[in-house]
Write a protein that holds these residues in place. Sequence first.
Motif, PDB file in Angstrom:
ATOM      1  N   PHE A 114       0.985  -0.528  -0.084  1.00 14.05           N
ATOM      2  CA  PHE A 114      -0.129   0.088   0.355  1.00 14.05           C
ATOM      3  C   PHE A 114       0.880   1.500  -0.290  1.00 14.05           C
ATOM      4  O   PHE A 114       1.539   1.898   1.317  1.00 14.05           O
ATOM      5  N   ASN A 115       1.038   1.425  -1.072  1.00 16.38           N
ATOM      6  CA  ASN A 115       2.211   3.193  -1.349  1.00 16.38           C
ATOM      7  C   ASN A 115       1.486   4.430  -1.076  1.00 16.38           C
ATOM      8  O   ASN A 115       0.541   4.393  -1.335  1.00 16.38           O
ATOM      9  N   LYS A 116       2.022   5.141  -1.415  1.00 21.91           N
ATOM     10  CA  LYS A 116       1.925   6.731  -0.882  1.00 21.91           C
ATOM     11  C   LYS A 116       0.894   7.548   0.209  1.00 21.91           C
ATOM     12  O   LYS A 116       0.721   8.376   0.724  1.00 21.91           O
ATOM     13  N   ILE A 117       1.708   6.432   1.484  1.00 14.44           N
ATOM     14  CA  ILE A 117       1.439   6.898   3.084  1.00 14.44           C
ATOM     15  C   ILE A 117       1.445   8.360   3.256  1.00 14.44           C
ATOM     16  O   ILE A 117       1.102   8.956   4.038  1.00 14.44           O
ATOM     17  N   ASP A 118       3.026   9.214   1.864  1.00 12.10           N
ATOM     18  CA  ASP A 118       2.714  10.294   2.485  1.00 12.10           C
ATOM     19  C   ASP A 118       2.967  11.291   2.518  1.00 12.10           C
ATOM     20  O   ASP A 118       2.583  12.190   2.649  1.00 12.10           O
ATOM     21  N   LEU A 119       0.603  10.596   1.724  1.00 12.31           N
ATOM     22  CA  LEU A 119       0.614  11.300   1.313  1.00 12.31           C
ATOM     23  C   LEU A 119      -0.854  11.921   2.259  1.00 12.31           C
ATOM     24  O   LEU A 119      -1.270  11.472   3.001  1.00 12.31           O
ATOM     25  N   PRO A 120      -1.112  13.476   2.587  1.00 10.75           N
ATOM     26  CA  PRO A 120      -1.759  13.295   2.882  1.00 10.75           C
ATOM     27  C   PRO A 120      -3.374  13.040   2.989  1.00 10.75           C
ATOM     28  O   PRO A 120      -4.176  12.765   4.218  1.00 10.75           O
ATOM     29  N   CYS A 121      -3.937  12.692   2.133  1.00 10.83           N
ATOM     30  CA  CYS A 121      -4.979  11.658   1.832  1.00 10.83           C
ATOM     31  C   CYS A 121      -5.363  10.278   1.584  1.00 10.83           C
ATOM     32  O   CYS A 121      -6.377   9.672   1.366  1.00 10.83           O
ATOM     33  N   TYR A 122      -4.071   9.757   2.073  1.00  5.92           N
ATOM     34  CA  TYR A 122      -3.499   8.207   2.547  1.00  5.92           C
ATOM     35  C   TYR A 122      -5.156   7.720   3.247  1.00  5.92           C
ATOM     36  O   TYR A 122      -5.454   8.480   4.423  1.00  5.92           O
ATOM     37  N   MET A 123      -5.268   6.521   2.620  1.00  7.96           N
ATOM     38  CA  MET A 123      -5.909   6.266   3.319  1.00  7.96           C
ATOM     39  C   MET A 123      -5.737   4.906   4.093  1.00  7.96           C
ATOM     40  O   MET A 123      -4.591   4.633   3.823  1.00  7.96           O
ATOM     41  N   SER A 124      -5.588   4.289   5.703  1.00  5.51           N
ATOM     42  CA  SER A 124      -4.838   4.080   6.726  1.00  5.51           C
ATOM     43  C   SER A 124      -5.158   2.591   6.144  1.00  5.51           C
ATOM     44  O   SER A 124      -6.019   1.906   5.577  1.00  5.51           O
ATOM     45  N   LEU A 125      -3.579   1.587   7.163  1.00  9.61           N
ATOM     46  CA  LEU A 125      -3.835   0.282   6.544  1.00  9.61           C
ATOM     47  C   LEU A 125      -4.914  -0.298   7.020  1.00  9.61           C
ATOM     48  O   LEU A 125      -5.856  -1.489   5.938  1.00  9.61           O
ATOM     49  N   VAL A 126      -5.865  -0.283   8.154  1.00  8.86           N
ATOM     50  CA  VAL A 126      -6.993  -0.581   8.620  1.00  8.86           C
ATOM     51  C   VAL A 126      -8.067  -0.511   7.508  1.00  8.86           C
ATOM     52  O   VAL A 126      -8.810  -0.890   6.794  1.00  8.86           O
ATOM     53  N   GLU A 127      -8.082   1.236   6.673  1.00  3.35           N
ATOM     54  CA  GLU A 127      -9.090   1.327   5.455  1.00  3.35           C
ATOM     55  C   GLU A 127      -8.606   0.325   4.716  1.00  3.35           C
ATOM     56  O   GLU A 127     -10.266  -0.851   4.044  1.00  3.35           O
ATOM     57  N   MET A 128      -7.468   0.179   3.963  1.00  2.00           N
ATOM     58  CA  MET A 128      -7.243  -0.179   3.012  1.00  2.00           C
ATOM     59  C   MET A 128      -8.106  -2.288   2.700  1.00  2.00           C
ATOM     60  O   MET A 128      -8.220  -2.721   1.883  1.00  2.00           O
ATOM     61  N   LYS A 129      -7.556  -2.384   4.170  1.00  2.00           N
ATOM     62  CA  LYS A 129      -7.545  -4.047   4.958  1.00  2.00           C
ATOM     63  C   LYS A 129      -8.846  -4.093   4.301  1.00  2.00           C
ATOM     64  O   LYS A 129      -9.701  -5.168   3.950  1.00  2.00           O
TER      65      LYS A 129
END
Length: 173
Positions: A114-129
């Motif tokens: 799950f890439n681009k976690i540096d961006l302010p609008c990224y979805m958390s790992l919990v959300e993505m999972k």
Amino acid sequence: MYLLLGASGVGKTLLVKRLQKLCSKDGSRELGEPPPTLPTVGTNLTDLLIQKKITIRELGGCMGPIWPSYYGDCSSVLFMIDAANPTQISSSCVQLLSLLSAEQLVSASVLILFNKIDLPCYMSLVEMKSLFRMQDIISCANQPITVVETSARDGTGLSDVLQWLRSTLKDPS
């Protein structure tokens, strides 16, 4: 052979360039500024020295329909998802399920990034999972699956990627 797959624009080329820098012989662990990248049209081959030489074949996102023609000589798959682009979630999930069900990849190790976690609008790992129903995917898959959050831009998670690559070398299959 390692395959690096994912939709267009998820950061595959930058990931490979960053890993190459981390594995370089100059010993520099400083990534510095992200190098410029262009969208991959076709395929890129990159060698990394991680205990021994491995080759990563990056396939452009637009090549999705012909990815299966590259599965035959593949031992491991890195599948990258843009955690900051919710519009790609459903198509990325379909691609992931397709590759996990491919007979040629039944014994391949799979790393989901799950890439681009540096961006302010990224979805958390919990959300993505949750959106991917990752627990269902992992429980139904034949392959061993590892999930890592990364930022190819700032280097977050790249040490985990290198550790996973090293662990796949130890695997006798």
